[in-house]
Design a protein around this motif. Structure first.
Motif, mmCIF file in Angstrom:
data_model
loop_
_atom_site.group_PDB
_atom_site.id
_atom_site.type_symbol
_atom_site.label_atom_id
_atom_site.label_comp_id
_atom_site.label_asym_id
_atom_site.label_seq_id
_atom_site.Cartn_x
_atom_site.Cartn_y
_atom_site.Cartn_z
ATOM 1 N N LEU A 16 0.919 -1.444 -0.196
ATOM 2 C CA LEU A 16 0.167 -0.003 0.023
ATOM 3 C C LEU A 16 0.810 1.309 -0.057
ATOM 4 C CD1 LEU A 16 -3.023 -0.940 2.379
ATOM 5 C CD2 LEU A 16 -3.134 -0.684 -0.029
ATOM 6 N N VAL A 17 1.953 1.304 0.781
ATOM 7 C CA VAL A 17 2.834 2.524 0.763
ATOM 8 C C VAL A 17 3.471 2.753 -0.687
ATOM 9 C CG1 VAL A 17 5.060 3.384 1.679
ATOM 10 C CG2 VAL A 17 3.509 2.012 3.094
ATOM 11 N N ILE A 18 3.852 1.499 -1.230
ATOM 12 C CA ILE A 18 4.210 1.891 -2.594
ATOM 13 C C ILE A 18 3.157 2.201 -3.627
ATOM 14 C CG2 ILE A 18 5.185 0.423 -4.720
ATOM 15 C CD1 ILE A 18 6.670 -1.398 -2.713
ATOM 16 N N ILE A 19 2.170 1.836 -3.614
ATOM 17 C CA ILE A 19 0.836 2.365 -4.356
ATOM 18 C C ILE A 19 0.665 3.708 -4.049
ATOM 19 C CG2 ILE A 19 -1.451 2.093 -4.770
ATOM 20 C CD1 ILE A 19 -1.381 -0.995 -4.315
ATOM 21 N N ALA A 20 0.391 4.270 -2.875
ATOM 22 C CA ALA A 20 0.517 5.479 -2.428
ATOM 23 C C ALA A 20 1.378 6.374 -3.188
ATOM 24 C CB ALA A 20 0.404 5.633 -0.882
ATOM 25 N N THR A 21 2.815 6.044 -2.793
ATOM 26 C CA THR A 21 3.876 6.699 -3.353
ATOM 27 C C THR A 21 3.753 6.885 -5.091
ATOM 28 O OG1 THR A 21 5.082 5.887 -1.514
ATOM 29 C CG2 THR A 21 6.227 7.143 -3.482
ATOM 30 N N VAL A 22 3.611 5.986 -5.631
ATOM 31 C CA VAL A 22 3.570 5.839 -6.930
ATOM 32 C C VAL A 22 2.224 6.598 -7.422
ATOM 33 C CG1 VAL A 22 3.001 4.500 -9.049
ATOM 34 C CG2 VAL A 22 4.527 3.646 -7.606
ATOM 35 N N THR A 23 1.126 6.506 -6.830
ATOM 36 C CA THR A 23 -0.075 7.384 -7.110
ATOM 37 C C THR A 23 0.028 9.108 -6.925
ATOM 38 O OG1 THR A 23 -1.524 5.601 -6.252
ATOM 39 C CG2 THR A 23 -2.599 7.801 -6.511
ATOM 40 N N PHE A 24 0.782 9.248 -5.930
ATOM 41 C CA PHE A 24 1.081 10.624 -5.478
ATOM 42 C C PHE A 24 2.072 11.327 -6.533
ATOM 43 C CE2 PHE A 24 3.782 13.958 -3.761
ATOM 44 C CZ PHE A 24 2.488 14.886 -3.007
ATOM 45 N N LEU A 25 3.023 10.402 -7.019
ATOM 46 C CA LEU A 25 4.246 11.007 -8.012
ATOM 47 C C LEU A 25 3.259 10.959 -9.447
ATOM 48 C CD1 LEU A 25 7.190 9.145 -7.237
ATOM 49 C CD2 LEU A 25 6.994 11.486 -6.885
ATOM 50 N N MET A 26 2.424 10.081 -9.630
ATOM 51 C CA MET A 26 1.657 10.263 -11.114
ATOM 52 C C MET A 26 1.015 11.204 -11.263
ATOM 53 S SD MET A 26 1.308 6.244 -12.054
ATOM 54 C CE MET A 26 0.212 6.541 -13.316
ATOM 55 N N MET A 27 -0.126 11.564 -10.166
ATOM 56 C CA MET A 27 -1.024 12.595 -10.180
ATOM 57 C C MET A 27 -0.337 13.883 -10.149
ATOM 58 S SD MET A 27 -3.080 12.028 -6.684
ATOM 59 C CE MET A 27 -2.567 12.416 -5.225
ATOM 60 N N ARG A 28 0.967 14.167 -9.447
ATOM 61 C CA ARG A 28 1.444 15.351 -9.342
ATOM 62 C C ARG A 28 2.188 15.691 -10.726
ATOM 63 N NH1 ARG A 28 0.771 18.046 -4.757
ATOM 64 N NH2 ARG A 28 -1.241 17.026 -3.850
ATOM 65 N N LEU A 29 2.652 14.495 -11.408
ATOM 66 C CA LEU A 29 3.292 14.745 -12.682
ATOM 67 C C LEU A 29 2.631 15.125 -13.869
ATOM 68 C CD1 LEU A 29 6.009 11.985 -12.670
ATOM 69 C CD2 LEU A 29 6.228 14.553 -12.404
ATOM 70 N N PHE A 266 -10.015 13.037 -13.709
ATOM 71 C CA PHE A 266 -10.226 14.382 -14.736
ATOM 72 C C PHE A 266 -10.139 15.563 -13.795
ATOM 73 C CE2 PHE A 266 -12.389 10.867 -17.411
ATOM 74 C CZ PHE A 266 -11.383 10.748 -18.194
ATOM 75 N N ASN A 267 -10.928 15.418 -12.700
ATOM 76 C CA ASN A 267 -10.712 16.983 -11.898
ATOM 77 C C ASN A 267 -9.556 17.145 -11.164
ATOM 78 O OD1 ASN A 267 -13.889 17.089 -12.411
ATOM 79 N ND2 ASN A 267 -14.285 15.774 -10.867
ATOM 80 N N ARG A 268 -8.555 16.277 -11.122
ATOM 81 C CA ARG A 268 -7.354 16.268 -10.357
ATOM 82 C C ARG A 268 -7.668 16.742 -8.885
ATOM 83 N NH1 ARG A 268 -6.420 15.430 -15.015
ATOM 84 N NH2 ARG A 268 -4.550 16.361 -16.340
ATOM 85 N N ASP A 269 -8.438 15.973 -8.392
ATOM 86 C CA ASP A 269 -9.025 15.924 -7.203
ATOM 87 C C ASP A 269 -8.186 15.036 -6.363
ATOM 88 O OD1 ASP A 269 -10.257 16.067 -4.778
ATOM 89 O OD2 ASP A 269 -12.218 15.768 -5.653
ATOM 90 N N TYR A 270 -6.847 15.562 -5.959
ATOM 91 C CA TYR A 270 -6.005 14.596 -5.501
ATOM 92 C C TYR A 270 -6.190 13.774 -4.412
ATOM 93 C CZ TYR A 270 -2.880 17.773 -8.343
ATOM 94 O OH TYR A 270 -2.230 18.572 -9.405
ATOM 95 N N CYS A 271 -6.972 14.291 -3.172
ATOM 96 C CA CYS A 271 -7.175 13.448 -2.107
ATOM 97 C C CYS A 271 -8.084 12.261 -2.461
ATOM 98 C CB CYS A 271 -7.477 14.228 -0.992
ATOM 99 S SG CYS A 271 -6.406 15.150 -0.186
ATOM 100 N N MET A 272 -8.974 12.730 -3.620
ATOM 101 C CA MET A 272 -10.257 11.801 -3.812
ATOM 102 C C MET A 272 -9.539 10.781 -4.674
ATOM 103 S SD MET A 272 -13.340 11.246 -3.846
ATOM 104 C CE MET A 272 -13.865 9.645 -3.999
ATOM 105 N N ILE A 273 -8.342 10.920 -5.635
ATOM 106 C CA ILE A 273 -7.669 10.071 -6.430
ATOM 107 C C ILE A 273 -6.983 8.977 -5.285
ATOM 108 C CG2 ILE A 273 -5.841 9.712 -8.045
ATOM 109 C CD1 ILE A 273 -6.313 12.485 -9.199
#
Lengths: 305, 543
Positions: A16-29, A266-273
């Protein structure tokens, strides 16, 4: 078994930590942000809104903050729906997706197993070819074709139910059929294959020699072994039913989590993603664990190792 | 081996029976709703919030119109300002001071009277920098509103709002704004129940949950009863509304379905009275076979292409003009978009509050070729690579392809097409990281200033890199004049500059192909597509 479950549980945390980190990076990129609108607000207002959601801090600090909140079980606020938290949205929407998923699974198992059993018992007859051809069709027709076709027939022409919505028990039938059809088809083919293999084995012949009836042989002796491929398929099937429900939720206007999962991106709703990705990840991991336990229970050759 | 299993045929039949049990000929939801006085609307999306100072979209707007009422409200037919909470108003001869006289019988849904103080506190909240209200600029005509909103002053008593007594509110403007009352029809001028908001959190907290049905207080003809995300919103008639006796509907039901196709199916199966927009592919069908169900009317929204004027060859005015002249707009609206759009030859829609632009772009292919040749590209030779950017959507793609072909055929130049997902596209446009890009602009209130002010130098939504001092001067002049004729004269000159410099290509004025059941009466199409729930009623017999 307890040790097995405990070990799997602890293995889940780094995943889960890896998934969270990858998700964070991808959505911010991804270019664009939650407050990019066709009518751009003034720079002052934009700065205020970013500050409200902590998006003005350096990225690493945002990452640490989000991780800290996630550890405490707080998925954060939704930037698209300012007065709601992601926890609240998931708690509200997931039961609907879960219900749809369970109903679709029931359809898949009911239709799939029956068709598979009939086909296996009547191999190479009409009762084998007909359900298997139907199953092939079910595998080929995508949900976005199947859904509107069913609506057109049952809601618009026969007028038996509403074209969209999630209010009455009868509103459940078409979405469950649409979502379940593909998996029913897959399960039918797996069940047929599994059963055919078991039915040719010696212990079945022994049972027949002992004079056991057809129903007894099928349900008592053959089914347990014949179901193994189906059960292994259930893990990914459950994941697919839940994450794949987006299309069906859209076609039928169902207030489930699948739509949030997609529109959040689509909304870039970061916390929701982040919230929905982690939630689905945890759910799929849990389902796979349940399937693994079921497999050991069904197959005496396997052990909790 | 024989097994008596249920055959597939039996299973299918029993499922069919299950589906049909108790059905026969059903009554549609619309028929049931007609008897109950419930107007059912497919509203297009889930509203982000129902706080008029935070929510910004049309979807939210259509719901909030039922929940709140400002000092004025928009007329059902033409959205012109009519007395709302204010029963009358006086305007000083210099056009700077507006005095509103509030009704004594205006009430919040909790029974409390709506007073001048409520409006004062609401506008204070709207302008608090800490709230970050995106539409706060709608209040900027008022003296010092901008200074307070941008933290240049911190004392709200210096802003031009004044409570004279419980039922009298005075607004002082920094310069005359003849469009002020039209502007006040907008949600950003609605009052909010400050005492209620404070009960549930900080006044300037965007996450304040006061708009939940269990907490909600409003002053409109309806009050929020149910709100289930992505499922529905139900508002019921408010007994405390001052004009409740003239409200004919008992409730309004908003369905947040997003997909146009699903909405259209809901309309066909009698689940909703109206959907905002028929899917593009179905418009022709309805126009031909079911004209009684479709209502096509123009909207104050322009579809256009932006030029990035900082990049060659588009930094050359002649190239921009040539590209704009070589498009056949009628062919686009009649064979590509096909929903009754009006071809646009200038930025502003015709007859916007009495203003129709005199400057018009001429479609002229030979002239376009000459201009292109003068710019150094005779017969389109050596024309550099240029890309047309649009946000991913079938309708934009079809138009872009048509334009691409017209330029190819008429000017012998090839423009590449490129689509991006919405936020990526916005990001590229914001950073002028494109050559040509698709755009749309819609008015928040009926005035041409909302279109022309976009292209002032450094404007937050200019996004073209274009700037012209004379244009800026004319827009500033229009903003400071109280005389409508003088304003329009300045705008005419400004728009002439825009059409001569051509930092954008106008393509068409949007139209709204709304599907609406004939049993809905008292609904009128208008330029802002602003529904008036007080005038709407249902005639059950006609359905």
């Amino acid at each position: 078994m307890l040790r097995f479950v405990a070990r799997r549980f602890f293995e889940t945390i780094p995943v889960l930590v890896i998934i969270a980190t990858v998700t964070f990076l991808m959505m911010r990129l991804a270019p664009g942000g939650p407050f990019d609108l066709e009518k751009q607000p003034s720079p002052e207002i934009l700065a205020r809104m970013k500050a409200h959601y902590g998006l003005d801090k350096p990225l690493w600090e945002q990452y640490l903050l989000q991780m800290k909140h996630l550890l405490a079980g707080d998925l954060g606020p939704s930037s698209k729906y300012p007065s709601r938290s992601v926890n609240e949205i998931i708690a509200d929407a997931f039961p609907v997706s879960l219900e749809l998923g369970c109903e679709a699974m029931a359809v898949a198992l009911l239709l799939g197993l029956m068709a598979g059993m009939v086909a296996a018992l009547r191999q190479n007859t009409f009762w084998d070819h007909a359900p298997m051809s139907l199953a092939m069709l079910g595998l080929c027709v995508p949900t976005f074709v199947m859904g509107p076709l069913l609506i057109s027939a049952f809601a618009l022409h026969l007028d038996w139910c509403n074209a969209a919505g999630w209010f009455f028990p009868r509103d459940r039938v078409l979405p469950a059929l649409t979502l379940g059809a593909y998996y029913a088809a897959y399960i039918a083919r797996l069940a047929r294959g599994g059963l055919l293999e078991v039915l040719r084995q010696d212990f079945i012949r022994t049972a027949q020699a002992k004079g056991a009836g057809g129903a007894r042989i099928l349900f008592r002796h053959a089914l347990r072994g014949g179901m193994l491929p189906v059960v292994s398929f259930l893990g990914p099937a459950i994941a697919g039913l839940l994450t794949g429900s987006f299309v069906v939720e859209t076609i039928f206007g169902i207030p489930g989590l699948g739509r949030f999962f997609v529109t959040a991106a689509f909304n870039r709703d970061y916390c929701m993603i982040m919230g929905s990705v982690l939630f689905y990840a945890a759910f799929v991991i849990a389902m796979n664990l349940v399937v693994d336990i079921a497999l050991v229970w069904l197959n005496p050759k396997l052990r909790f190792e | 081996m024989t097994v008596r299993g249920a055959s597939l045929v039996q299973i299918v039949l029993s499922l069919g029976l299950l589906l049909s049990c108790g059905c026969g000929h059903r009554q549609t939801l619309v028929q049931i709703a007609n008897r109950a006085g419930q107007y059912r609307v497919a509203n297009g999306d889930e509203p982000s919030d129902l706080d008029p100072q935070i929510a910004i979209g049309q979807v939210e707007h259509d719901i909030m119109l039922s929940l709140y009422e400002g000092l004025v409200y928009g007329d059902a037919k033409d959205v012109s300002p009519r007395p709302g909470v204010a029963e009358s108003w006086d305007i000083s001869p210099d056009g700077l001071v507006y005095t509103f006289h509030l009704r004594h019988n205006a009430r919040w849904s909790n029974g409390e009277p709506v007073t001048a103080r409520d409006f004062y506190q609401s506008y204070h909240r709207m302008l608090m920098p800490s709230l970050g209200a995106q539409y706060s600029y709608m209040l900027y005509p008022v003296t010092n509103a901008e200074a307070f909103n941008t933290n240049k002053i911190t004392d709200f008593s210096q802003v031009g709002f004044k409570v004279l007594d419980d039922h009298t509110l005075q607004l002082t403007l920094h310069s005359p704004a003849p469009y002020l009352l039209s502007m006040m029809v907008h949600d950003s001028w609605f009052p909010v129940p400050v005492a209620t908001i404070q009960k549930f959190g900080a006044i300037d907290d965007r996450a304040n949950p006061w708009t939940r049905p269990e907490h909600f207080v409003g002053n409109g003809p309806f009050v929020l009863k149910e709100w289930r995300m992505n499922s529905h919103i139900l508002v019921v008639k408010s007994p405390t509304y001052w004009d409740a006796e003239h409200v004919k509907l008992n409730s309004v039901y908003f369905d947040p379905e997003e997909s146009y196709d699903t909405q259209e199916r809901m309309f066909r199966s009698g689940q909703v009275h109206t959907i905002r927009q028929a899917p593009q592919s179905k418009v022709a069908f309805y126009r031909k076979y079911k004209p009684q169900l479709i209502n096509i009317y123009p909207e104050l929204t322009t579809y256009f292409y932006r030029f990035n004027v900082t990049r060659p060859p588009l930094n050359d005015k002649r190239v921009r003009l040539a590209l704009a002249m070589a498009i056949d707009r009628r062919a686009i609206t009649e064979t590509v978009s096909r929903a009754g759009e009006i071809p646009a030859f200038c930025l502003t829609p015709p007859n916007t509050a009495g203003y129709t632009a005199a400057a018009r772009l001429r479609e002229d292919v030979p002239q376009a070729r000459r201009l292109l040749a003068k710019a150094g590209y005779p017969e389109g030779k050596n024309f550099p690579n240029v890309t047309l950017l649009y946000n991913t959507m079938q309708s934009h793609k079809a138009i872009a392809e048509a334009v691409q072909e017209m330029w190819d055929k008429n000017l012998n130049i090839h423009v590449a097409l490129h689509n991006e997902e919405w936020k990526v596209y916005l990001d590229a446009m914001r950073n002028t990281n494109y050559d040509i890009c698709r755009a749309g602009w819609s008015a928040d209130y009926i005035d041409v200033g909302t279109f022309l002010d976009v292209f002032i130098s450094g404007g937050g939504n200019n996004d073209t890199g274009w700037s012209n001092p004379e244009y800026d001067r004319l827009c500033a002049l229009a903003a400071s004049t109280g005389e409508q004729a003088a304003r329009y004269a300045a705008f005419q000159k400004a728009e002439a500059i825009l059409m001569d410099e051509m930092p954008l290509i106008p393509i068409y004025i949007y139209s709204n192909p709304r599907l609406i059941q004939p049993c809905v009466k008292g609904w009128y199409p208008n330029l802002l597509d602003c529904p008036n729930y007080r005038s709407i009623y249902l005639a059950p017999q006609t359905n």
